[in-house]
Scaffold this motif. Structure first.
Motif, PDB file in Angstrom:
ATOM      1  N   ARG A 286      91.907  39.655  26.315  1.00 43.46           N
ATOM      2  CA  ARG A 286      91.513  38.291  25.988  1.00 43.46           C
ATOM      3  C   ARG A 286      91.263  37.526  27.283  1.00 43.46           C
ATOM      4  NH1 ARG A 286      93.371  35.444  20.998  1.00 43.46           N
ATOM      5  NH2 ARG A 286      92.636  33.308  21.145  1.00 43.46           N
ATOM      6  N   ASP A 287      90.094  36.928  27.400  1.00 43.01           N
ATOM      7  CA  ASP A 287      89.720  36.174  28.598  1.00 43.01           C
ATOM      8  C   ASP A 287      89.883  37.026  29.854  1.00 43.01           C
ATOM      9  OD1 ASP A 287      89.235  33.900  27.031  1.00 43.01           O
ATOM     10  OD2 ASP A 287      91.341  33.290  27.147  1.00 43.01           O
ATOM     11  N   ASP A 333      97.250  31.501  25.489  1.00 46.22           N
ATOM     12  CA  ASP A 333      96.956  30.333  26.319  1.00 46.22           C
ATOM     13  C   ASP A 333      98.135  29.977  27.225  1.00 46.22           C
ATOM     14  OD1 ASP A 333      94.394  30.058  25.405  1.00 46.22           O
ATOM     15  OD2 ASP A 333      94.841  28.453  23.985  1.00 46.22           O
ATOM     16  N   ARG A 336      97.999  32.336  30.053  1.00 44.41           N
ATOM     17  CA  ARG A 336      96.865  32.014  30.922  1.00 44.41           C
ATOM     18  C   ARG A 336      97.141  30.788  31.787  1.00 44.41           C
ATOM     19  NH1 ARG A 336      93.465  28.214  30.422  1.00 44.41           N
ATOM     20  NH2 ARG A 336      94.027  27.859  28.228  1.00 44.41           N
TER      21      ARG A 336
END
Length: 461
Positions: A286-287, A333, A336
């Motif tokens: 993810r990302d 998130d 991150r």
């Protein structure tokens, strides 16, 4: 709140609080609680609640649903490490008569055993476990819906079977084995099979009105190894640190790394998202960040545990609602935010303690055909092979003590790297799983398979 000597910066803490506040408000969760782990320690805890008199902290229990599966997987891996079973063993060898005996232990761990996603009706999450007293009641008359080993199909009954396997081989109840072998050694004193005060109540939030309905709290009985546990952000933060680093009292770093390694093909719908499954752990990209962990849900509760091993950051997010906030996105998130705002500071470079002349003879530039590679000796005693430019096969190699090296990862995992020497003892070339690496592209002095044209390199005239 437990902190390390280097707590998070104020701006990072505010960004984390903002993220869970948005999740709780937009997801309409009665309460949402989260924690972040860095360098193996809890460095932040946050909570948002709209229920009067309910102030959740790191010691308040929430139901964690399928994160329970990761605990069960650790118990199975312990049996493997002790030599009690092999992951390639068919279930029938240790637990006969289930109707799913041809599936291997590894296939059950990775949800590739072909078992149904759920047990036969009635809906097991909202009915007493006493309705399914036997394993046959969980598996039903036709346990297998797909060919064994052919596809990933998430299965709650599969982890019930693994729990029964633990009980059979340990001669004790699953919850007792769990307590003795994981919870007590790791200090997870607020992780329990039944709720222990203080704990959150489970709620359903009306999809079209700001109204709530209490959800039933059922004892799952036989299904417990698939989703029974209650825990806290404090305990799950410690569990996350264990899953990232290992703990020899429970499971080695090598074995938890194996759990985090993809063991199942991604389903078609998940290919673009880069989602797959290991041995009791979900894996996704993810990302640009590789994340491992597990999600969980039961009526009234949502849970998520997310780890970025490379960043050494993990997040735990719990909520007491049946649906609403997307905790997987929230957990990713939180990881991150910390990883980007406060990047991991690398360990200082240190030279080798001792220099082995036979190893120095191997390092430097090599060619596989016309592909250029560099071979480097690293401080940890390994050899690292990587392309000189662009992408390509790369791996680290561990010395075998006889002059050969074994690959640890990627295409060359398990493959033998063997320096081949001339009669005078100098290195002629490297043999890597039959591939010949030479000091010059297609070196005419090395035994390149198929030979090298004696006229050598040329242009087009």
């Amino acid at each position: 709140m437990t902190t390390t000597q280097e707590a998070l910066l104020p701006g990072t803490r505010r960004a984390l609080l903002h993220r869970i506040a948005v999740a709780q408000t937009e997801g309409r969760a009665p309460s949402l609680v989260a924690a972040v782990v860095r360098d193996g320690q809890t460095v932040w805890h946050g909570a948002r609640t709209s229920v009067a008199g309910h102030g959740p902290d790191e010691n308040v229990q929430y139901r964690i649903g399928s994160i329970t599966k990761t605990f069960t997987a650790v118990l199975v891996m312990r049996l493997r490490d002790e030599g009690v079973l092999d992951l390639g063993d068919p279930l029938e060898k240790h637990l006969p008569g289930t109707g799913a005996g041809e599936a291997t232990i590894a296939e059950l761990l990775a949800h590739t055993a072909g078992l149904a996603a759920e047990s036969p009706a009635p809906w097991w999450e909202r009915t007493p476990g006493s309705l399914r007293p036997e394993l046959s009641d969980v598996l039903g008359e036709q346990p297998l819906l797909h060919p064994v080993g052919r596809r990933h199909h998430y299965s709650n009954p599969g982890y019930t079977v693994l729990g029964a396997l633990v009980e059979e081989l340990r001669g004790a109840a699953w919850e007792e084995v769990l307590r003795q072998e994981i919870l007590e050694p790791l200090g997870l004193h607020r992780t329990t099979v039944q709720p222990v005060s203080p704990h959150a109540g489970g709620w359903a939030v009306h999809p079209w009105a700001d109204a709530m309905l209490p959800e039933p709290l059922e004892d799952l009985g036989r299904m417990a190894p698939a989703g029974q546990l209650w825990s806290t952000t404090g305990d799950l933060a410690r569990f996350a640190a264990f899953l990232a680093r290992g703990d020899d009292r429970v499971l080695s770093a090598e074995s938890v790394r194996e759990m985090r390694t993809p063991a199942a093909p991604a389903e078609t719908a998940d290919v673009l998202d880069g989602v797959t499954y290991g041995l009791g752990m979900q894996i996704q990209r993810r990302d640009g960040r590789l994340l491992v962990g597990h999600s969980g849900s039961l009526p009234g509760f949502l849970a998520n545990l997310t780890i970025s091993v490379e960043d050494d950051v993990a997040a735990v997010v719990l909520a007491n609602c049946t649906s609403g906030p997307l905790l997987g996105a929230v957990g990713a998130d939180l990881v991150r935010i910390v990883a980007e705002a406060e990047p991991r500071i690398p360990e200082p470079w240190r030279p080798l303690r001792e220099v082995d002349p036979t190893v120095l003879e191997l390092v430097g530039q090599w060619y596989w055909g016309t592909y250029g590679y560099g071979l480097r000796a690293t401080t940890d005693g390994l050899l690292a092979l990587a392309p000189l430019t662009g992408g390509g096969r790369r791996a680290r190699f561990r010395a075998n003590g006889d002059g050969t090296w074994t690959g640890l990862e990627g295409y060359y995992a398990g493959e033998l790297l063997r320096p081949v020497r001339r009669p005078d003892g100098s290195v002629s070339h490297l043999d890597l799983g039959s591939f010949v690496f030479t000091r010059q592209p297609y070196d005419p002095e090395a035994p390149v398979p198929g030979g090298v044209d004696p006229e050598g390199w040329r242009g087009i005239g």
